[in-house]
Design a protein around this motif. Structure first.
Motif, PDB file in Angstrom:
ATOM      1  N   ASN A 191      -2.178  15.758   2.295  1.00 44.67           N
ATOM      2  CA  ASN A 191      -3.629  15.605   2.098  1.00 44.67           C
ATOM      3  C   ASN A 191      -4.100  16.156   0.747  1.00 44.67           C
ATOM      4  OD1 ASN A 191      -3.778  14.580   4.701  1.00 44.67           O
ATOM      5  ND2 ASN A 191      -4.157  16.582   5.603  1.00 44.67           N
ATOM      6  N   LYS A 247     -13.228  14.019   6.274  1.00 41.52           N
ATOM      7  CA  LYS A 247     -12.133  14.298   5.336  1.00 41.52           C
ATOM      8  C   LYS A 247     -11.245  13.061   5.287  1.00 41.52           C
ATOM      9  CE  LYS A 247     -11.367  19.259   5.282  1.00 41.52           C
ATOM     10  NZ  LYS A 247     -10.391  20.321   5.524  1.00 41.52           N
ATOM     11  N   LYS A 253     -16.714  20.391  16.308  1.00 43.68           N
ATOM     12  CA  LYS A 253     -16.437  19.975  14.935  1.00 43.68           C
ATOM     13  C   LYS A 253     -17.744  19.588  14.246  1.00 43.68           C
ATOM     14  CE  LYS A 253     -13.409  17.918  11.795  1.00 43.68           C
ATOM     15  NZ  LYS A 253     -12.139  17.294  11.542  1.00 43.68           N
ATOM     16  N   ASP A 301      -2.379  -0.046  12.459  1.00 44.96           N
ATOM     17  CA  ASP A 301      -0.911  -0.044  12.311  1.00 44.96           C
ATOM     18  C   ASP A 301      -0.320  -0.911  13.413  1.00 44.96           C
ATOM     19  OD1 ASP A 301      -0.188   1.407  14.651  1.00 44.96           O
ATOM     20  OD2 ASP A 301      -0.377   3.326  13.630  1.00 44.96           O
ATOM     21  N   LEU A 361      -5.535  13.045  19.077  1.00 43.06           N
ATOM     22  CA  LEU A 361      -5.755  13.894  17.901  1.00 43.06           C
ATOM     23  C   LEU A 361      -6.875  13.333  17.012  1.00 43.06           C
ATOM     24  CD1 LEU A 361      -3.326  15.851  15.810  1.00 43.06           C
ATOM     25  CD2 LEU A 361      -4.776  14.237  14.603  1.00 43.06           C
ATOM     26  N   GLY A 390      -4.648   5.919  14.649  1.00 41.36           N
ATOM     27  CA  GLY A 390      -4.641   7.385  14.686  1.00 41.36           C
ATOM     28  C   GLY A 390      -5.146   7.978  13.383  1.00 41.36           C
ATOM     29  N   ASP A 406     -10.527  15.130  16.447  1.00 40.74           N
ATOM     30  CA  ASP A 406     -10.505  15.890  15.207  1.00 40.74           C
ATOM     31  C   ASP A 406     -10.685  15.016  13.968  1.00 40.74           C
ATOM     32  OD1 ASP A 406     -10.153  17.756  13.253  1.00 40.74           O
ATOM     33  OD2 ASP A 406      -8.147  18.376  13.811  1.00 40.74           O
ATOM     34  N   SER A 407      -9.659  14.232  13.613  1.00 43.69           N
ATOM     35  CA  SER A 407      -9.652  13.648  12.268  1.00 43.69           C
ATOM     36  C   SER A 407     -10.740  12.606  12.036  1.00 43.69           C
ATOM     37  CB  SER A 407      -8.280  13.054  11.956  1.00 43.69           C
ATOM     38  OG  SER A 407      -7.962  12.024  12.843  1.00 43.69           O
ATOM     39  N   ASN A 464       1.750  -0.532  15.908  1.00 39.05           N
ATOM     40  CA  ASN A 464       1.734  -0.093  17.314  1.00 39.05           C
ATOM     41  C   ASN A 464       0.370  -0.363  17.943  1.00 39.05           C
ATOM     42  OD1 ASN A 464       4.275   0.985  17.317  1.00 39.05           O
ATOM     43  ND2 ASN A 464       3.592   3.032  16.711  1.00 39.05           N
ATOM     44  N   VAL A 465      -0.662  -0.120  17.154  1.00 33.95           N
ATOM     45  CA  VAL A 465      -2.024  -0.213  17.677  1.00 33.95           C
ATOM     46  C   VAL A 465      -2.485  -1.676  17.703  1.00 33.95           C
ATOM     47  CG1 VAL A 465      -4.394   0.594  17.301  1.00 33.95           C
ATOM     48  CG2 VAL A 465      -2.492   2.093  16.778  1.00 33.95           C
ATOM     49  N   VAL A 507      -3.580   8.913  10.790  1.00 35.97           N
ATOM     50  CA  VAL A 507      -2.979   8.372   9.566  1.00 35.97           C
ATOM     51  C   VAL A 507      -3.821   7.204   9.054  1.00 35.97           C
ATOM     52  CG1 VAL A 507      -1.002   7.017   8.763  1.00 35.97           C
ATOM     53  CG2 VAL A 507      -0.637   9.168  10.003  1.00 35.97           C
ATOM     54  N   ILE A 508      -4.125   6.282   9.965  1.00 35.55           N
ATOM     55  CA  ILE A 508      -4.920   5.116   9.569  1.00 35.55           C
ATOM     56  C   ILE A 508      -6.336   5.567   9.183  1.00 35.55           C
ATOM     57  CG2 ILE A 508      -5.991   2.998  10.501  1.00 35.55           C
ATOM     58  CD1 ILE A 508      -2.998   2.731   9.747  1.00 35.55           C
ATOM     59  N   THR A 564      -8.312   3.485  25.105  1.00 38.27           N
ATOM     60  CA  THR A 564      -7.196   3.308  24.159  1.00 38.27           C
ATOM     61  C   THR A 564      -6.080   4.322  24.428  1.00 38.27           C
ATOM     62  OG1 THR A 564      -8.191   4.799  22.530  1.00 38.27           O
ATOM     63  CG2 THR A 564      -8.725   2.471  22.314  1.00 38.27           C
ATOM     64  N   PRO A 623       1.793   7.500  23.963  1.00 39.82           N
ATOM     65  CA  PRO A 623       2.942   8.239  24.511  1.00 39.82           C
ATOM     66  C   PRO A 623       2.593   9.713  24.758  1.00 39.82           C
ATOM     67  CG  PRO A 623       3.555   7.023  22.523  1.00 39.82           C
ATOM     68  CD  PRO A 623       2.060   6.935  22.645  1.00 39.82           C
ATOM     69  N   THR A 681      -7.711   6.060  17.899  1.00 35.56           N
ATOM     70  CA  THR A 681      -7.015   5.636  19.125  1.00 35.56           C
ATOM     71  C   THR A 681      -5.982   6.644  19.612  1.00 35.56           C
ATOM     72  OG1 THR A 681      -5.319   4.463  17.874  1.00 35.56           O
ATOM     73  CG2 THR A 681      -7.290   3.186  18.510  1.00 35.56           C
TER      74      THR A 681
HETATM   75  N1  LIG Z   1      -9.155  14.011   8.330  1.00 34.61           N
HETATM   76  C1  LIG Z   1      -9.040  15.079   9.081  1.00 34.61           C
HETATM   77  O1  LIG Z   1      -9.982  15.877   9.224  1.00 34.61           O
HETATM   78  C2  LIG Z   1      -7.759  15.315   9.829  1.00 34.61           C
HETATM   79  C3  LIG Z   1      -7.705  16.271  10.858  1.00 34.61           C
HETATM   80  C4  LIG Z   1      -6.526  16.397  11.580  1.00 34.61           C
HETATM   81  C5  LIG Z   1      -5.437  15.594  11.273  1.00 34.61           C
HETATM   82  N2  LIG Z   1      -5.541  14.694  10.268  1.00 34.61           N
HETATM   83  C6  LIG Z   1      -4.410  13.820   9.947  1.00 34.61           C
HETATM   84  O2  LIG Z   1      -4.169  12.969  11.052  1.00 34.61           O
HETATM   85  C7  LIG Z   1      -2.815  12.536  11.009  1.00 34.61           C
HETATM   86  C8  LIG Z   1      -2.212  12.596  12.379  1.00 34.61           C
HETATM   87  O3  LIG Z   1      -2.927  11.745  13.215  1.00 34.61           O
HETATM   88  P1  LIG Z   1      -2.314  11.198  14.592  1.00 34.61           P
HETATM   89  O4  LIG Z   1      -1.721  12.317  15.330  1.00 34.61           O
HETATM   90  O5  LIG Z   1      -3.348  10.376  15.230  1.00 34.61           O
HETATM   91  O6  LIG Z   1      -1.064  10.344  14.099  1.00 34.61           O
HETATM   92  P2  LIG Z   1      -0.812   8.794  13.811  1.00 34.61           P
HETATM   93  O7  LIG Z   1      -1.948   8.150  13.187  1.00 34.61           O
HETATM   94  O8  LIG Z   1       0.496   8.757  13.098  1.00 34.61           O
HETATM   95  O9  LIG Z   1      -0.598   8.181  15.260  1.00 34.61           O
HETATM   96  C9  LIG Z   1       0.457   8.630  16.050  1.00 34.61           C
HETATM   97  C10 LIG Z   1       1.293   7.486  16.608  1.00 34.61           C
HETATM   98  O10 LIG Z   1       0.633   6.921  17.711  1.00 34.61           O
HETATM   99  C11 LIG Z   1       0.554   5.503  17.568  1.00 34.61           C
HETATM  100  N3  LIG Z   1      -0.676   5.118  18.262  1.00 34.61           N
HETATM  101  C12 LIG Z   1      -1.941   5.295  17.835  1.00 34.61           C
HETATM  102  N4  LIG Z   1      -2.802   4.950  18.803  1.00 34.61           N
HETATM  103  C13 LIG Z   1      -2.053   4.523  19.846  1.00 34.61           C
HETATM  104  C14 LIG Z   1      -2.376   4.061  21.140  1.00 34.61           C
HETATM  105  N5  LIG Z   1      -3.629   4.021  21.571  1.00 34.61           N
HETATM  106  N6  LIG Z   1      -1.367   3.699  21.958  1.00 34.61           N
HETATM  107  C15 LIG Z   1      -0.052   3.818  21.541  1.00 34.61           C
HETATM  108  N7  LIG Z   1       0.301   4.274  20.343  1.00 34.61           N
HETATM  109  C16 LIG Z   1      -0.698   4.633  19.507  1.00 34.61           C
HETATM  110  C17 LIG Z   1       0.583   5.278  16.094  1.00 34.61           C
HETATM  111  O11 LIG Z   1       1.035   3.990  15.784  1.00 34.61           O
HETATM  112  C18 LIG Z   1       1.551   6.354  15.646  1.00 34.61           C
HETATM  113  O12 LIG Z   1       2.861   5.903  15.832  1.00 34.61           O
HETATM  114  C19 LIG Z   1      -2.127  13.425  10.003  1.00 34.61           C
HETATM  115  O13 LIG Z   1      -1.907  12.697   8.837  1.00 34.61           O
HETATM  116  C20 LIG Z   1      -3.123  14.533   9.738  1.00 34.61           C
HETATM  117  O14 LIG Z   1      -3.031  15.060   8.439  1.00 34.61           O
HETATM  118  C21 LIG Z   1      -6.667  14.542   9.552  1.00 34.61           C
END
Ligand SMILES: NC(=O)c1ccc[n+]([C@@H]2O[C@H](COP(=O)([O-])OP(=O)(O)OC[C@H]3O[C@@H](n4cnc5c(N)ncnc54)[C@H](O)[C@@H]3O)[C@@H](O)[C@H]2O)c1
Length: 566
Positions: free
Chosen positions: A351, A341, A425, A241, A331, A303, A335-336, A243-244, A305-306, A368, A373, A328
């Motif tokens: 999901n 998944k 996990k 994305d 979370l 993150g 985890d993800s 930001n990354v 989402v990607i 990373t 933030p 990156t």
């Molecule tokens: N597949 C799974 O097992 C599982 C488990 C938990 C959560 N999820 C999913 O994960 C998603 C949430 O993930 P998330 O919290 O990573 O959110 P995200 O992917 O939206 O990232 C959060 C924000 O941080 C920014 N970002 C990412 N890396 C960065 C970096 N190194 N420096 C600065 N900005 C950065 C992104 O651009 C975004 O704005 C949800 O959709 C959730 O459903 C999936």
């Protein structure tokens, strides 16, 4: 940057016994063993060579003239002798570790390391050479049958290292990283201080294969350290994305290019709304327009989402192509990215469209996180706390002492927390890859509440996933207490820990754009995947560190818990 020399030093410093390499024929025990011995400055022994020297005839001749039992007895006494040599590397014949007495001696007096590789690699590597057990039948079937019978023994080794197409040098690096990780886990606090915490590798075992997770600093700058040899030279499709992209992906593209045939990158808008049907379609069409093939490799750099969107695209394009997770956010790192998944959201449910699709590799580069933030750090932290609550009280206590340090960006604490989270996990996923037995469902602690809150907040950044999980865990703890399972003291402990560190803990902490009612939340819960014919289903805590599933939870009880938090 990772210094493999640090690993060597740590291994030499802490290991005062031999390393015994066990595993199938053709996995490279002798080649890699020699490399390890020369790097550590230790002697190298191959049990087969020692036996040949001792009896003066080839292994084939011993098998045909004296029979396998006679050979195994020779092997047993030879290994017993070698185990008394102090620190050295011993390559053990493929069947040696399957004789109970030998297995026991190796386990007690050495560090046993299972070198594992997919069958197709073993077939390739055993084509030439004198292998008595491969003389009859199709080598692939023979090797598969042998492995099916021996896996139960190999799995008793202290360390399991996967070779997914590495050169011997790369495999030797991976072995050293994993041995060091094993030693670190068991070192005293004083010994730990002398470790250089720069990288480690662990293995996730799923139904039909295993894959590595690398955790460390500087990994993105050194893809040659973790990118399996057989994936190199192919077309890479990087999804990220914006930001990354500017912070991380642009430089990753530069370091990856020399290893791949081509590298294409697609940049998406950040945020949960990207996990949509429209963006999913756009990713597939971009790959098709750019000549995706069955052997292309998809990289998710970003993150959750990607990771979720790219994973779903990788799983479905051409019925599945290889996929690498480069998470990156905290979370996604904890985890993800682990567990396979992959999903996108519908307008009303998170999901809801997805699949299980395991990555080939997960690469967690702590560097990373430097640009992440604080709000995102806190969001990721909630999922880390979850591991303590559902399965490890001591880890929850550790977080009580170290959580604040970690959230201040202390890399050493962060590495330990991510490593513990990934271990937990991986353990759960190994037992219940596709969420069939209920074990994996425990990872959804707090998530029934969380998903309902997210759906009502609108996936637009009002409420982050981890923020919703934090509130959800507090509500699920209260539910556990009201059901008579959890002590009020424990509910308070959980609330205080999250609240003290600045996480959201109540529904009223969320600034919804339009007012939300209890009914809105309950109806969102009913659309959640976790709801079944038995009605509302929750993960509850029996105590801190012990979780269970509770079906048919009374709607009025859930409503009153929601009400108390609004
Ligand atoms: N597949 C799974 O097992 C599982 C488990 C938990 C959560 N999820 C999913 O994960 C998603 C949430 O993930 P998330 O919290 O990573 O959110 P995200 O992917 O939206 O990232 C959060 C924000 O941080 C920014 N970002 C990412 N890396 C960065 C970096 N190194 N420096 C600065 N900005 C950065 C992104 O651009 C975004 O704005 C949800 O959709 C959730 O459903 C999936």
């Amino acid at each position: 940057m990772i210094e493999i020399e640090h690993c060597q030093e740590d291994v030499k410093k802490l290991l005062e016994r031999p390393i015994v390499l066990v595993g199938m024929m053709g996995v490279g025990k002798t080649t890699v063993g020699r490399l390890l011995a020369s790097r550590l400055g230790w002697a190298f022994y191959d049990t087969d060579d020692e036996i040949v020297r001792l009896v003066g005839k080839s292994i084939s001749d011993i098998f045909s003239e004296d029979g396998e039992p006679a050979f195994r007895e020779l092997e047993r006494t030879t290994i017993k002798h070698l185990l008394s040599q102090g620190p050295c590397i011993i390559s053990c014949g493929g069947g040696g570790f399957t004789v109970p007495e030998t297995t026991q001696a190796i386990k007690e007096r050495s560090l046993a390391l299972w070198m594992d590789a997919p069958i197709h690699l073993l077939v390739d590597r055993t084509k030439s050479g004198d292998r008595p057990l491969l003389k009859h039948g199709n080598p692939e079937d023979v090797l598969q049958n042998l492995l099916d019978r021996r896996r139960v023994y190999y799995a008793q080794a202290h360390v399991h290292v996967l070779d997914d197409g590495l050169t011997p040098d790369e495999m030797a690096n991976r072995v050293l990283l994993q041995i060091r990780e094993y030693l670190y886990d068991r070192a005293s606090d004083q010994e730990k201080e002398s470790f250089v915490p720069d990288a480690m590798c662990m293995t996730v075992t799923v139904t039909d294969r295993s894959y590595p997770i690398f955790i460390g600093s500087g990994l993105i700058k050194q893809p040659e350290l973790w990118l399996a040899h057989e994936l190199q030279g192919r077309d890479a499709f990087i999804i990220t994305d914006y930001n990354v992209r500017e912070r991380i992906t642009d430089s990753f593209v530069k370091t990856l290019k020399p290893l791949m045939k081509s590298v294409s990158m697609m940049e998406l808008a950040p945020g949960e709304q990207t996990k949509s049907f429209e963006r999913y379609q756009a990713v597939l069409e971009w790959m098709i327009d750019n000549g995706v093939k069955r052997d292309s490799v998809v990289f998710a750099v970003g993150g959750g989402v990607i990771g979720d969107l790219a994973g779903f695209a990788a799983a479905t394009i051409m019925r599945g192509v290889d996929f690498i997770q480069v998470p990156t956010t905290l979370l996604s790192q904890v985890d993800s990215s682990v567990g396979g998944k992959a999903a996108i959201n519908s307008k009303s449910a998170k999901n809801i469209v997805g699949t299980f699709y395991q990555p080939r590799t997960v690469v967690i580069d702590l560097d990373t996180l430097m640009t992440l933030p604080r709000r995102e750090w806190l969001s990721g932290y909630a999922e880390i706390v979850k591991y303590g609550l559902i399965g490890d009280e001591a880890f929850f206590e550790w977080l009580g002492e170290n959580g604040a340090l970690m959230l201040d960006g202390n890399l050493s604490q962060t590495m330990r927390a991510i490593e513990t989270g990934c271990h937990k996990k991986a353990e759960i996923v190994a037992k219940d890859e596709k969420e069939k037995s209920g074990e994996r469902a425990l990872l959804n602690f707090g998530h029934t509440f969380a998903h309902a809150l997210e759906a009502n907040a609108g996936y637009d950044g009002t409420l982050l996933h981890g923020e919703a999980v934090s509130i959800g865990m507090v509500l699920a703890a209260r539910l556990s207490q009201r059901l008579g399972y959890l002590a009020q003291d424990d509910v308070d402990k959980i609330y205080n820990h999250l609240h003290f560190l600045g996480l959201k803990t109540e529904i009223r902490d969320v600034e919804f754009k339009t007012p939300v009612t209890v009914n809105d939340l309950i109806s969102a819960m009913k659309k959640d995947k976790k709801t079944d014919v038995h009605g509302l289903k929750f993960v509850v805590l029996k105590r801190i560190g012990v979780a269970d599933l509770e079906s048919s939870v009374d709607e009025a009880l859930v409503a009153s818990i929601l009400e108390g938090s609004m």
